[in-house]
Design an enzyme around this catalytic site. Sequence first.
Site, PDB file in Angstrom:
ATOM      1  CE  LYS A  13      -2.569   0.454   3.593  1.00 34.98           C
ATOM      2  NZ  LYS A  13      -3.430   1.196   4.531  1.00 34.98           N
ATOM      3  NE  ARG A  88      -7.959   2.707  11.047  1.00 38.03           N
ATOM      4  CZ  ARG A  88      -6.773   2.382  10.548  1.00 38.03           C
ATOM      5  NH1 ARG A  88      -6.530   1.145  10.195  1.00 38.03           N
ATOM      6  NH2 ARG A  88      -5.836   3.271  10.415  1.00 38.03           N
ATOM      7  NE  ARG A 127       9.100  -8.302   8.472  1.00 36.77           N
ATOM      8  CZ  ARG A 127       7.987  -7.638   8.191  1.00 36.77           C
ATOM      9  NH1 ARG A 127       7.960  -6.808   7.185  1.00 36.77           N
ATOM     10  NH2 ARG A 127       6.902  -7.821   8.908  1.00 36.77           N
ATOM     11  NE  ARG A 160      10.710  -5.931  13.335  1.00 37.54           N
ATOM     12  CZ  ARG A 160      10.490  -5.408  12.127  1.00 37.54           C
ATOM     13  NH1 ARG A 160       9.481  -5.839  11.404  1.00 37.54           N
ATOM     14  NH2 ARG A 160      11.257  -4.460  11.664  1.00 37.54           N
ATOM     15  NE  ARG A 171       0.478  -8.277  11.330  1.00 39.90           N
ATOM     16  CZ  ARG A 171       1.657  -8.804  11.671  1.00 39.90           C
ATOM     17  NH1 ARG A 171       2.069  -8.716  12.904  1.00 39.90           N
ATOM     18  NH2 ARG A 171       2.402  -9.403  10.774  1.00 39.90           N
TER      19      ARG A 171
END
Length: 216
Positions: A13, A88, A127, A160, A171
């Site tokens: 995005k 939202r 990642r 992480r 999420r």
Amino acid sequence: MNILIMGPAGSGKGTMSKKLHDEFGVAHISTGDMLRENVKNNTPLGHQAKDFMETGRLVPDELINEMVKERLLRADVEKGYLMDGFPRTLVQAKAFEDITKEINKPVDIVVNLKVDVDTLAARITGRRVCKNCGAIYHIKNSPSKVEGICDVCGNATVQRPDDTLEQLQVRLKEHTTNTEPVLDYYREKGLVQDFEASRPADEVWLEIKQAIEAIF
Ligand SMILES: [Zn+2]
């Protein structure tokens, strides 16, 4: 040209927003930045918002709506806007409809970036981050020269704690729950265009650009 952009974290995005701003001169309005700027400059609205933030409460919709309206009347919105992170919720979408009617800047297109779960999972679980200097790697797409060791400073790279499949699913579920009603609202108005964002950024951008040029 007035654009809304929607998509989960990891959908590209940010990249597409920058390209839309550069290509079409639309003002990129992120509500997070807008809120921080109002607080920092201690505007009357920012002052009110600060009271809520400092006491750990959510800034009410009415206040956010006022900020959005004020923001949309500024000179840099002459060529249009690109709303990022707003509306939202369905309540915000309806309020936004009123605002844009009042100032005669209706939404022209909703750019919806869709990414399949497997692609997001691969982007996120691969990642690795250096604990020391913050350098970011990806085990497949951009690995460090020596596995587990940072190229920049030689310290260990780690995953992480929230870069896991479990957290990704949490999420994504949150994102879907919140945005589906908003998307449905705009779909009924015929404004939503879906883009398959699992592909390379250049391909995605070309399609978005063409879709927007086709409207005008
Ligand atoms: Zn490092």
